[in-house]
Design a protein around this motif. Structure first.
Motif, PDB file in Angstrom:
ATOM      1  N   ALA A 466      22.931  47.442 -52.230  1.00  0.00           N
ATOM      2  CA  ALA A 466      21.915  47.176 -50.875  1.00  0.00           C
ATOM      3  C   ALA A 466      22.687  47.377 -49.729  1.00  0.00           C
ATOM      4  O   ALA A 466      22.658  46.598 -48.726  1.00  0.00           O
ATOM      5  N   THR A 467      23.631  48.403 -49.631  1.00  0.00           N
ATOM      6  CA  THR A 467      24.436  48.550 -48.479  1.00  0.00           C
ATOM      7  C   THR A 467      24.188  50.149 -48.016  1.00  0.00           C
ATOM      8  O   THR A 467      24.581  50.929 -48.527  1.00  0.00           O
ATOM      9  N   TYR A 468      23.822  50.210 -46.718  1.00  0.00           N
ATOM     10  CA  TYR A 468      23.628  51.427 -45.900  1.00  0.00           C
ATOM     11  C   TYR A 468      25.121  51.609 -45.471  1.00  0.00           C
ATOM     12  O   TYR A 468      25.812  50.683 -44.859  1.00  0.00           O
ATOM     13  N   GLY A 469      25.285  53.040 -45.237  1.00  0.00           N
ATOM     14  CA  GLY A 469      26.590  53.312 -44.566  1.00  0.00           C
ATOM     15  C   GLY A 469      26.801  54.662 -44.276  1.00  0.00           C
ATOM     16  O   GLY A 469      25.934  55.645 -44.347  1.00  0.00           O
ATOM     17  N   TRP A 470      28.063  54.918 -43.667  1.00  0.00           N
ATOM     18  CA  TRP A 470      28.275  56.608 -43.415  1.00  0.00           C
ATOM     19  C   TRP A 470      29.767  56.600 -43.689  1.00  0.00           C
ATOM     20  O   TRP A 470      30.651  55.742 -43.787  1.00  0.00           O
ATOM     21  N   SER A 471      30.260  57.775 -43.250  1.00  0.00           N
ATOM     22  CA  SER A 471      31.834  58.306 -43.637  1.00  0.00           C
ATOM     23  C   SER A 471      32.337  58.419 -42.292  1.00  0.00           C
ATOM     24  O   SER A 471      31.890  59.049 -41.397  1.00  0.00           O
ATOM     25  N   LYS A 472      33.708  58.126 -42.289  1.00  0.00           N
ATOM     26  CA  LYS A 472      34.793  58.363 -41.468  1.00  0.00           C
ATOM     27  C   LYS A 472      35.971  58.919 -41.776  1.00  0.00           C
ATOM     28  O   LYS A 472      36.690  58.519 -42.514  1.00  0.00           O
ATOM     29  N   LEU A 473      35.954  60.264 -41.339  1.00  0.00           N
ATOM     30  CA  LEU A 473      37.216  61.131 -41.798  1.00  0.00           C
ATOM     31  C   LEU A 473      38.194  60.993 -40.410  1.00  0.00           C
ATOM     32  O   LEU A 473      37.698  61.276 -39.450  1.00  0.00           O
ATOM     33  N   THR A 474      39.372  60.840 -41.161  1.00  0.00           N
ATOM     34  CA  THR A 474      40.331  60.655 -40.005  1.00  0.00           C
ATOM     35  C   THR A 474      41.568  61.594 -40.687  1.00  0.00           C
ATOM     36  O   THR A 474      42.068  61.560 -41.477  1.00  0.00           O
ATOM     37  N   PHE A 475      41.803  62.742 -39.631  1.00  0.00           N
ATOM     38  CA  PHE A 475      43.035  63.567 -39.960  1.00  0.00           C
ATOM     39  C   PHE A 475      44.088  63.327 -39.298  1.00  0.00           C
ATOM     40  O   PHE A 475      44.129  63.362 -38.060  1.00  0.00           O
ATOM     41  N   HIS A 476      45.157  62.708 -39.922  1.00  0.00           N
ATOM     42  CA  HIS A 476      46.478  62.135 -39.396  1.00  0.00           C
ATOM     43  C   HIS A 476      47.234  63.160 -39.003  1.00  0.00           C
ATOM     44  O   HIS A 476      47.858  63.067 -38.243  1.00  0.00           O
ATOM     45  N   ASN A 477      47.421  64.319 -39.726  1.00  0.00           N
ATOM     46  CA  ASN A 477      48.571  65.308 -39.538  1.00  0.00           C
ATOM     47  C   ASN A 477      47.998  66.481 -40.511  1.00  0.00           C
ATOM     48  O   ASN A 477      46.773  66.621 -40.989  1.00  0.00           O
ATOM     49  N   ARG A 478      48.676  67.684 -40.665  1.00  0.00           N
ATOM     50  CA  ARG A 478      48.298  68.738 -41.430  1.00  0.00           C
ATOM     51  C   ARG A 478      48.587  68.337 -42.640  1.00  0.00           C
ATOM     52  O   ARG A 478      48.100  69.197 -43.831  1.00  0.00           O
ATOM     53  N   THR A 479      48.898  67.131 -43.539  1.00  0.00           N
ATOM     54  CA  THR A 479      49.008  66.830 -44.893  1.00  0.00           C
ATOM     55  C   THR A 479      48.370  65.437 -45.181  1.00  0.00           C
ATOM     56  O   THR A 479      48.245  65.544 -46.563  1.00  0.00           O
TER      57      THR A 479
END
Length: 503
Positions: A466-479
């Motif tokens: 019973a949990t709605y949500g979304w995604s967060k993508l974080t690009f820290h560096n090239r790796t």
């Protein structure tokens, strides 16, 4: 087209007259549903909806809110015969990368009616390709209207109690708005508003009954509610969108039962509600600068990432129209949109081959439908045709991550090569990583995945949670890239995983 402030003086009198005319006709905003989209790193597309056709849509802009000394204009003010609004599209060119600009629409600047007056909005242009500054992106899929026309604290007959909001619970739109300073843009591979569920909502007693002939008005009302609700975000954050099956037509599967009678799409979907018509009018994605096709497939660069949006609903090549015979959209209401059968695949191969991984080391792909999923009803959810045509190219060109929705739950899988789990998992795999997150929320709520899970599943949240949500993508560096599942209700992080790629 850019104009100086002096050139704009001639526009003021007719715009004042327009304000007076519209104020007399409507008690709501002249311009609404303002939305942004990147067009490279030196341009931004501004779109909005208006009640009447605009002969020359204009956007004022500048680097400070008190000096909007430039303007861009176009001749794009379009509608269709069941729409209640006109969609206006203007591209602002000649901008600097990664720079904040302020903008406003003419009526917002000069109408003296307080209901229409608004301060300038702002946007930040895209980072230049090769800019290795870390940044985050919000990924949202399968989000419908919130409130009286959609997901709220009540629902119609037959809806699982787990699928309504608890009193006081924050919904996904509110969650995205609360942290909009934490992400650069919204990446949204399909299914907006769920206006095509209007008949279900009426049949289940959630919405008042109407006639089939009046259905298009209910459909438009739900759509307008959704885009009005999103305006608080879409005025300041670009939306990079893709097509989902719920954009195809005014009903989900081409046939619907109402009061015990089965209706064909041709009877329920009045002209203008078929073949992705609203979706094609409402948005303008950068296919014109990436060689793609309308709002269906295109690509763009932002900093260290090459982003690709694919169409899993039509144009899969070799004679395919929809993803499969049972789960795909009906041939008489959707596509094809490419000039020939393999146009999307040829474009994808050319696009992937052109990526310079020294400049944009990450390749992230979005598409509405998944092909790796712990889901029982696979015939209408899994897109095997998508797997057949897209996966070989993903492997050949070392795509890092494929993001999908369609199934209304969250599943993070391992990197996979033709169903085989990459032995390195997230530690420099040679196979694409697969994440499905269709848990943003809409009237029907969440779905349930299978138990036991597929062997490649690594984490899941479904109807039972019973949990709605979304995604967060974080690009820290090239790796290093981190994916997080954000619970809409309270903003907590319920799943985190970091991918390492040598690149």
């Amino acid at each position: 087209m850019m104009r100086s402030l002096a050139q704009l003086k001639a526009l003021v009198v007719p715009l004042l007259a327009l304000c007076a005319q519209v104020s007399a006709k409507h008690d709501t905003m002249v311009n609404s549903q303002i939305r942004l989209a990147y067009v490279g790193d030196t341009a931004m597309r501004v779109s909005w909806s208006a009640f009447d056709k605009v002969d020359r849509p204009v956007v004022f802009y500048g680097k400070t809110p008190s000096a909007l000394v430039y303007a861009a204009s176009s001749d794009e003010s379009v509608t269709y015969n069941t729409s209640s609004v006109y969609a206006n599209h203007v591209t602002i060119e000649g901008l600097e990368p990664d720079t904040v600009y302020y903008y406003s629409l003419p009526q917002h600047l000069i109408c003296d009616n307080e209901a229409h007056a608004q301060p300038p909005f702002s946007f930040r242009t895209s980072r230049s390709p090769g800019d290795m500054t870390p940044y985050s992106v919000a990924v949202v899929i399968d989000m419908g209207t919130m409130g009286h026309n959609g997901l709220t604290t009540s629902a119609g007959q037959g809806v699982n109690p787990n699928n309504i909001l608890r009193p006081g619970e924050q919904n996904t739109i509110q969650s995205l708005d609360a942290v909009k300073d934490d992400y650069e843009f919204i990446f949204y591979p399909g299914d907006f508003a769920y206006a095509d569920d209007w008949l279900d909502e009426e049949s289940e007693g959630f919405l008042p009954n109407t006639t089939i002939q009046e259905g298009y008005e209910v459909y438009q009302s739900i759509n307008n509610d959704f885009y009005d609700e999103m305006t608080k975000i879409s005025t300041v954050k670009p939306w990079m969108v893709g097509a989902g099956n719920h954009e195809a037509s005014c009903i989900p599967d081409g046939v619907e039962t109402y009061n015990g009678i089965s209706y064909n799409a041709s009877l329920i979907c009045q002209p203008g509600l078929t073949n992705f018509t609203g979706y094609r009018n409402h948005w303008r994605m950068p296919s014109d600068v990436s060689g793609g096709q309308g709002n269906f497939w295109y690509s763009f660069d932002n900093g260290m990432v090459h982003w690709i949006m694919l169409d899993t609903e039509t144009d899969l090549g070799d004679g395919f129209i929809g993803p499969d015979q049972t789960g795909g959209v009906e041939k008489d209401i959707a596509g094809p949109f490419g000039p020939y059968a393999n146009a999307q695949l040829d474009w994808l191969k050319k696009d992937l081959a052109s990526v310079d991984r020294t400049i944009t080391p990450w390749i992230i792909v979005g598409g509405h439908r998944p092909w790796y999923l712990s889901y029982a009803n696979q015939s209408t959810t899994i897109c095997w045709d998508c797997k057949d045509v897209f996966e070989p190219l993903f492997l050949e060109y070392a795509v890092d991550l494929y993001l999908s929705g369609h199934a209304h739950f969250y599943q993070r899988s391992a990197p996979l090569n033709n169903s085989v789990i990459d032995p390195r998992e997230l530690d420099n795999p040679t196979s694409p990583w697969y994440i499905t997150n269709g848990a943003a929320g809409h009237y029907d709520g969440l779905s349930e995945g299978t138990n036991p899970p597929a062997p490649y599943e690594r984490f899941r949240l479904d109807e039972r949670d019973a949990t709605y949500g979304w995604s967060k993508l974080t690009f820290h560096n090239r790796t290093h890239l981190t994916h997080q599942f954000v619970a809409s209700g309270n903003g907590s992080i319920l799943d985190t995983a970091t991918l390492y790629k040598e690149h």
